[in-house]
Design a protein around this motif. Structure first.
Motif, mmCIF file in Angstrom:
data_model
loop_
_atom_site.group_PDB
_atom_site.id
_atom_site.type_symbol
_atom_site.label_atom_id
_atom_site.label_comp_id
_atom_site.label_asym_id
_atom_site.label_seq_id
_atom_site.Cartn_x
_atom_site.Cartn_y
_atom_site.Cartn_z
ATOM 1 N N LEU A 13 0.826 -1.203 0.000
ATOM 2 C CA LEU A 13 0.000 0.000 0.000
ATOM 3 C C LEU A 13 0.866 1.260 0.000
ATOM 4 O O LEU A 13 0.571 2.230 -0.701
ATOM 5 C CB LEU A 13 -0.923 0.007 1.226
ATOM 6 N N VAL A 14 1.935 1.221 0.787
ATOM 7 C CA VAL A 14 2.855 2.355 0.814
ATOM 8 C C VAL A 14 3.464 2.551 -0.567
ATOM 9 O O VAL A 14 3.608 3.687 -1.059
ATOM 10 C CB VAL A 14 3.954 2.136 1.872
ATOM 11 N N ASN A 15 3.818 1.462 -1.202
ATOM 12 C CA ASN A 15 4.395 1.533 -2.549
ATOM 13 C C ASN A 15 3.431 2.216 -3.520
ATOM 14 O O ASN A 15 3.815 3.114 -4.286
ATOM 15 C CB ASN A 15 4.716 0.111 -3.023
ATOM 16 N N ARG A 16 2.144 1.808 -3.485
ATOM 17 C CA ARG A 16 1.179 2.400 -4.411
ATOM 18 C C ARG A 16 0.934 3.873 -4.100
ATOM 19 O O ARG A 16 0.768 4.685 -5.019
ATOM 20 C CB ARG A 16 -0.146 1.631 -4.362
ATOM 21 N N PHE A 17 0.936 4.195 -2.827
ATOM 22 C CA PHE A 17 0.748 5.606 -2.487
ATOM 23 C C PHE A 17 1.914 6.458 -2.993
ATOM 24 O O PHE A 17 1.707 7.548 -3.543
ATOM 25 C CB PHE A 17 0.599 5.780 -0.971
ATOM 26 N N MET A 18 3.122 5.972 -2.787
ATOM 27 C CA MET A 18 4.281 6.736 -3.234
ATOM 28 C C MET A 18 4.269 6.911 -4.750
ATOM 29 O O MET A 18 4.648 7.963 -5.277
ATOM 30 C CB MET A 18 5.566 6.047 -2.774
ATOM 31 N N ARG A 19 3.766 5.896 -5.424
ATOM 32 C CA ARG A 19 3.699 5.995 -6.882
ATOM 33 C C ARG A 19 2.682 7.050 -7.326
ATOM 34 O O ARG A 19 2.952 7.862 -8.215
ATOM 35 C CB ARG A 19 3.332 4.631 -7.461
ATOM 36 N N LEU A 20 1.518 7.047 -6.670
ATOM 37 C CA LEU A 20 0.492 8.034 -7.024
ATOM 38 C C LEU A 20 0.861 9.431 -6.561
ATOM 39 O O LEU A 20 0.615 10.413 -7.257
ATOM 40 C CB LEU A 20 -0.853 7.612 -6.413
ATOM 41 N N SER A 21 1.432 9.541 -5.364
ATOM 42 C CA SER A 21 1.790 10.862 -4.866
ATOM 43 C C SER A 21 2.906 11.480 -5.696
ATOM 44 O O SER A 21 3.012 12.710 -5.788
ATOM 45 C CB SER A 21 2.210 10.767 -3.396
ATOM 46 N N GLY A 22 3.757 10.622 -6.294
ATOM 47 C CA GLY A 22 4.787 11.156 -7.181
ATOM 48 C C GLY A 22 4.181 11.881 -8.371
ATOM 49 O O GLY A 22 4.723 12.890 -8.846
ATOM 50 N N CYS A 23 3.032 11.385 -8.850
ATOM 51 C CA CYS A 23 2.336 12.073 -9.951
ATOM 52 C C CYS A 23 1.867 13.449 -9.508
ATOM 53 O O CYS A 23 1.941 14.428 -10.271
ATOM 54 C CB CYS A 23 1.143 11.257 -10.414
ATOM 55 N N GLY A 24 1.389 13.542 -8.269
ATOM 56 C CA GLY A 24 0.955 14.833 -7.761
ATOM 57 C C GLY A 24 2.100 15.808 -7.620
ATOM 58 O O GLY A 24 1.964 16.996 -7.930
ATOM 59 N N LEU A 25 3.243 15.320 -7.179
ATOM 60 C CA LEU A 25 4.418 16.178 -7.055
ATOM 61 C C LEU A 25 4.895 16.654 -8.417
ATOM 62 O O LEU A 25 5.249 17.827 -8.592
ATOM 63 C CB LEU A 25 5.538 15.417 -6.340
ATOM 64 N N LYS A 26 4.867 15.767 -9.382
ATOM 65 C CA LYS A 26 5.333 16.117 -10.713
ATOM 66 C C LYS A 26 4.419 17.170 -11.350
ATOM 67 O O LYS A 26 4.887 18.094 -12.020
ATOM 68 C CB LYS A 26 5.378 14.859 -11.588
ATOM 69 N N ALA A 27 3.093 17.032 -11.133
ATOM 70 C CA ALA A 27 2.143 17.953 -11.756
ATOM 71 C C ALA A 27 2.138 19.319 -11.073
ATOM 72 O O ALA A 27 1.914 20.341 -11.717
ATOM 73 C CB ALA A 27 0.737 17.354 -11.723
ATOM 74 N N ASN A 28 2.369 19.342 -9.765
ATOM 75 C CA ASN A 28 2.320 20.612 -9.038
ATOM 76 C C ASN A 28 3.382 20.594 -7.942
ATOM 77 O O ASN A 28 3.086 20.426 -6.767
ATOM 78 C CB ASN A 28 0.926 20.822 -8.441
ATOM 79 N N PRO A 29 4.646 20.764 -8.296
ATOM 80 C CA PRO A 29 5.724 20.632 -7.307
ATOM 81 C C PRO A 29 5.713 21.719 -6.245
ATOM 82 O O PRO A 29 6.234 21.506 -5.144
ATOM 83 C CB PRO A 29 6.992 20.719 -8.170
ATOM 84 N N ALA A 30 5.120 22.862 -6.529
ATOM 85 C CA ALA A 30 5.146 23.951 -5.562
ATOM 86 C C ALA A 30 4.087 23.816 -4.481
ATOM 87 O O ALA A 30 4.091 24.570 -3.508
ATOM 88 C CB ALA A 30 4.965 25.292 -6.292
ATOM 89 N N ALA A 31 3.165 22.857 -4.612
ATOM 90 C CA ALA A 31 2.103 22.688 -3.624
ATOM 91 C C ALA A 31 2.664 22.103 -2.333
ATOM 92 O O ALA A 31 3.799 21.617 -2.275
ATOM 93 C CB ALA A 31 1.009 21.781 -4.184
ATOM 94 N N ARG A 32 1.816 22.118 -1.306
ATOM 95 C CA ARG A 32 2.282 21.674 0.008
ATOM 96 C C ARG A 32 2.263 20.157 0.145
ATOM 97 O O ARG A 32 3.060 19.589 0.882
ATOM 98 C CB ARG A 32 1.388 22.297 1.089
ATOM 99 N N HIS A 33 1.341 19.464 -0.484
ATOM 100 C CA HIS A 33 1.253 17.994 -0.454
ATOM 101 C C HIS A 33 1.160 17.476 0.986
ATOM 102 O O HIS A 33 1.985 16.680 1.439
ATOM 103 C CB HIS A 33 2.450 17.358 -1.160
ATOM 104 N N GLN A 34 0.137 17.934 1.679
ATOM 105 C CA GLN A 34 0.019 17.630 3.104
ATOM 106 C C GLN A 34 -0.113 16.130 3.366
ATOM 107 O O GLN A 34 0.476 15.614 4.317
ATOM 108 C CB GLN A 34 -1.201 18.366 3.679
ATOM 109 N N VAL A 35 -0.894 15.429 2.552
ATOM 110 C CA VAL A 35 -1.080 13.995 2.792
ATOM 111 C C VAL A 35 0.243 13.259 2.649
ATOM 112 O O VAL A 35 0.585 12.386 3.455
ATOM 113 C CB VAL A 35 -2.125 13.428 1.812
#
Length: 990
Positions: free
Chosen positions: A729-751
């Motif tokens: 589950l951690v692996n899948r989250f890191m994979r999906l959250s990486g997409c969020g970082l790539k699309a909007n790196p300046a955001a806070r990404h609290q989760v």
């Protein structure tokens, strides 16, 4: 002579009226006495006093010799009733008083009297009445007289059809008279026809346990139907047309009098349909407003009493069942109508199953959708409360009969009819309405289903004995709708149009279908009711149907506000499941039951996968996310083995769902990130699951156990599977959250920040080499990806909180490696080479410096390990000191801090070299004190940050720490925090 004869006649009848003779004497002389009285009544002298005294004498004899007077009634009654049409009011009043006094003696009339009355009507009285109707002032007198004539004709009048037709011409004109008072008097007089046709029966000795049978008295009922229709015709006409509450109340009073006089006959189905049903349908079809509320209240209470009789009679005496009338509506009934409910008790017998359709038909007239949708909300609510109360009583009767187990076929028929009735009510009530009252109507329909589920237990609704056809059009529409090709939905068996299902499944599908077709919003109260209906059944079939319906809804392209409606329902159902999860798990059927639960709990991943939900509905999204957190952190369940088995199954299902839809989920995350949405539902939901797993000590403890769980799981199932699922589950989250970082790196990404923080703590508690190897095997590639991605975007992200938590996670992993001595395993390091390589090249100094120290410590292999360690660290120290001095001389203050920080971290992570050597650790993050990773000293106005990097030598209070005993607690050494050491370090730095 005339005057003398008049005086003698008056004296004679006076003597008769005041005599005190014995009854036997009067009986022997009755004929002679009556001859004198009749002579006086005919009043040949035209004296009112003579007529008065004769009437008094008649009443006296009737009280002394009632039987004799009844037998001779055809002699003395005609002179009295002929005075009813007299032009002299005192004479009319005297005749009416006399008839009232002797009515108990002469009614019901004997055949000779009836024939005499019929003859008088044919010859003179009927024509006189018709002529009097031309004078409006005499209409009331005519209708009163007509009532007495009908009473004196008795039941034999119905056999003389020509006379009957002529007689009814009088009330026919009066029922339509423009004067309400005339109509009311006519309606009251109509009771005389009831008395003539249906004399009151003795009700005292009726068997209380008798059950109404519509078959046995069929012949008798058929004989009474003509009379009944004759009486009911003007009643129904007046009620349908009247707008006068007094006239309508008088009509209902006469109708109630008819029901009372029918006695046991009212319980026959044909009589019910002819006498009871028409008036109820008329009143209920008018709807409810302030004007007709007393009439509506009277009828609803009467119907309430009729329906409740089944439950009252079939319940045992020990139950002490009391089914009171609706007191709220009873208080709003007219006073004289309210009195009828207590005085004239209608003799209801327990209804037979064959009359079940009749009762449902009356309920249908109450919940007429055309009336409800245009009705004031408060009136619709009044109808809802009253009708559901009656409907509940109807269901209680079915339940009691079902418990007797003597008529299963009838119970099946009734349950089927109930379901069909609710379906019809649902479809008619809701449809595609857009009116303001649609919310009330939906609530009304759900109340019917809820009552059914509450009153008819699972032995009747979900036992498998009873099935009916799933004939809901909404199911047909969804079944043949084109599904969205973007997602890979779970393989759940869908609902099929016209398949045979249990009543519980039918009601659930029906409720969901109505909610699906309403155009307005779903209220929280209705969502709660629907959740109760879904979770009410003890068997998984009902829940499976609900999950199938929910997925069938979102497989089609639908608007975001519709997704919110289903998400709200999911929240309500999830809350109920969380509260009773263990009981559901025990009742669920092994793996198949777990699959349905997993499909249900994965529902938000799909409902939020196509576009972001409206910002105005953030609350529902937050509630859904919180449910995921409670699912993994429920301390009352996490100690239960069945719950742990379910969690493992759920985690595996989540992983499979994410893998099957990875590209769609990633596209959704990138789309939401590019639009600068604050929170992304899929990431938040999955993040809450991951955080709950990582922070739940009970799950971690259970995962470390090798206890076999005996369920329907494979024999070799062990707790380590749960640990493996958590890491996946951690692996899948890191994979999906990486997409969020790539699309909007300046955001806070609290989760992501919170997940990394929890993961750091989780890694710090790992002690088993097997678990540490699994950690690197499962999340190593995603950690490498994150380090590479954050390196690329470092110029945008900078030293934000996301990088800080990534640093914390990486340092925790390095400490874990050091503690487990995997740092010395060359094969392990070679296999994980891309990970440290990405960390060593990271632009964030703490990450790269710590990595280089580890690589230096393990670079020489196993031969001469202690020497290699000392040499590597010394060499690294020298290089680091030289570089730091160079940086301090030519760089800015920030670069100086980074240089010192690099030296500090490299020494912190170097393996312990000897028992006499102690390392004090400092980190650059402001969360150092909480994690015992750093010690920062700020001095001077310039706020230069100096790091304590190392202190060698023998110091008081320093203990010897061997390399084998290295642990994260080692950095908690209090020696490095002593003031004298800090001062000495500052002096050296100068």
């Amino acid at each position: 002579m005339t005057t003398k004869m008049k005086a003698i006649c008056n004296l004679a009848v006076w003597c008769i009226s005041v005599q005190q003779l014995e009854a036997s004497v009067v009986e022997d002389r009755a004929t002679s006495l009556l001859t004198a009285i009749v002579y006086a009544l005919e009043n040949p002298f035209g004296s009112l006093s003579t007529t008065f005294e004769a009437a008094q004498a008649t009443m006296k004899l009737a009280s002394q010799n009632p039987k004799g007077m009844r037998d001779l009634s055809s002699i003395w009654v005609p002179p009295i009733y002929r005075r009813l049409l007299s032009a002299d009011k005192p004479e009319r009043d005297m005749a009416e008083r006399c008839l009232i006094k002797v009515s108990s003696v002469i009614l019901p009339p004997l055949s000779p009297l009836s024939k005499e009355v019929a003859l008088d009507l044919e010859q003179k009285l009927l024509s006189s009445m018709i002529n009097m109707l031309k004078d409006p002032s005499k209409k009331v007198q005519v209708v009163k007289s007509w009532g007495w004539f009908i009473s004196l004709l008795g039941a034999s009048a119905v056999s003389t059809r020509p006379l009957l037709n002529k007689i009814f011409k009088v009330p026919e004109q009066l029922f339509t008279d423009p004067d309400p008072q005339v109509q009311i008097t006519t309606m009251v007089t109509w009771r005389n026809l009831v008395d003539a046709f249906f004399a009151p029966q003795a009700l005292e000795n009726v068997d209380q346990e008798a059950v109404m049978s519509p078959i046995a008295p069929r012949a008798h009922a058929s004989a009474q139907m003509k009379k009944l229709r004759l009486i009911m015709m003007p009643l129904c006409r007046v009620l349908s047309r009247s707008h006068n509450i007094a006239l309508s109340s008088s009509c209902l009073s006469t109708w109630h009098y008819l029901l009372y006089n029918l006695g046991d006959l009212i319980n026959n189905l044909s009589i019910l349909e002819a006498a009871f049903g028409p008036v109820l349908n008329i009143i209920f079809s008018m709807g409810l407003d302030n004007q007709n509320k007393p009439l509506w209240s009277f009828c609803i209470n009467l119907f309430h009493d009729f329906v409740s009789v089944r439950f009252r009679h079939l319940s045992s005496c020990e139950d002490n069942v009391c089914v009171p009338l609706n007191q709220n509506l009873l208080s709003q009934t007219c006073m004289h109508l309210k009195a009828l409910l207590g005085v004239h008790q209608i003799k209801w017998l327990p209804w037979d199953f064959s009359s079940f359709d009749f009762q449902l038909g009356i309920l249908s007239s109450i919940v007429n959708p055309e009336l409800l949708q245009n009705m004031a909300v408060e009136m619709a609510v009044t109808i809802m409360h009253s009708t559901t109360q009656i409907f509940r009583l109807l269901l209680q009767g079915i339940r009691v009969q079902g418990n007797l187990k003597i008529s299963d076929d009838n119970v099946v028929i009734c349950i089927t009819k109930v379901c069909k009735f609710i379906k019809k009510a649902f479809l008619d009530l809701v449809g595609k309405q857009r009116s303001d009252s649609s919310a009330v109507l939906v609530h009304f329909g759900l109340q019917f289903v809820k009552c059914t589920v509450e009153e008819l237990d699972n032995s009747l609704l979900a036992s498998g004995k009873y099935e009916l056809c799933l004939d809901i059009e909404q199911i047909k529409e969804m079944q043949y709708a084109e599904c969205s090709p973007k997602l890979s939905y779970p393989r759940i068996r869908p609902l099929v149009y016209m398949e045979m299902v249990s009543p519980a499944v039918y009601l659930t599908a029906l409720s969901l279908s109505v909610v699906a077709q309403i155009t307005g919003e779903l209220s929280h109260g209705d969502a709660e009711q629907l959740a109760f209906i879904i979770c009410s059944s003890d068997l998984s079939e009902n829940f499976h149907a609900a999950v199938a319906f929910l997925y069938m809804q979102i497989m089609r392209p639908i608007d975001s506000w519709l997704r919110i409606k289903w998400l709200m329902l999911w929240n309500k159902v999830s809350k109920r499941l969380n509260e009773q999860m263990i009981s559901y798990l025990k009742l669920s059927c092994g793996v198949s039951g777990h699959n349905v639960l997993c499909q249900f709990f994965c529902y938000p991943f799909f409902i939020c996968s196509e576009g972001y939900l409206p910002v105005t509905q953030d609350l529902e999204v937050e509630l859904a996310i919180d449910i995921y957190e409670s699912l993994c952190t429920n301390s009352s369940y996490c100690s239960e083995a069945p719950y742990m088995v379910f969690l493992d199954h759920f985690f595996e299902y989540c992983i499979s769902t994410i893998d099957d839809n990875m590209s769609s989920f990633q596209a959704n995350i990138e789309n939401c990130s590019e639009k600068k949405f604050k929170d992304i539902t899929i990431l938040s939901a999955l993040g809450k699951v991951v955080i709950g797993v990582l922070e739940n000590a009970q799950i971690f403890s259970y995962a470390n156990q090798d206890i076999e769980v005996t369920n329907e799981e494979p024999t070799g199932w062990r707790g380590s599977n749960l640990f493996l699922s958590c890491l996946k589950l951690v692996n899948r989250f890191m994979r999906l959250s990486g997409c969020g970082l790539k699309a909007n790196p300046a955001a806070r990404h609290q989760v992501t920040i919170t997940v990394f923080s929890s993961l750091s703590t989780f890694v710090g508690h790992l002690t088993s080499e097997k678990h540490i190897l699994l950690l690197f095997e499962i999340i190593g590639d995603q950690l490498t990806e994150w380090l590479t991605l954050s390196s690329t975007l470092y110029h945008v992200t900078g030293q934000g909180e996301t990088i800080d938590q990534l640093e914390k996670l990486w340092l925790s992993i390095l400490r874990c490696l050091t503690t487990s001595r995997l740092i010395n395993d060359c094969s392990f390091l070679q296999k994980q080479h891309p990970l440290p390589q990405a960390a060593a090249n990271h632009p964030h100094k703490p990450i790269s410096a710590a990595t280089k120290s580890i690589r230096g410590a393990s670079g020489s292999g196993n031969a001469g390990l202690q020497h290699t360690r000392r040499h590597s660290v010394s060499k690294m120290d020298e290089l680091s000191v030289d570089r730091s001095r160079k940086d301090l001389n030519c760089a800015s203050s920030a670069n100086r801090a980074f240089a010192l920080e690099e030296l500090s971290i490299s020494r912190m992570l170097a393996p312990p070299l000897s028992p006499g050597r102690v390392i004090a650790v400092s980190n650059s993050t402001d969360r150092a004190e909480r994690n015992s990773e750093s010690l920062r000293i700020s001095a001077g106005l310039g706020r230069k940050r100096l790091k304590i990097t190392k202190y060698s030598g023998k110091t008081k209070g320093l203990g010897n720490i061997a390399g084998a005993s290295f642990s994260p607690d080692w950095v908690e050494s209090k020696t490095c925090r002593k003031p004298e050491l800090i001062l000495e370090m500052l002096k050296r730095k100068r």
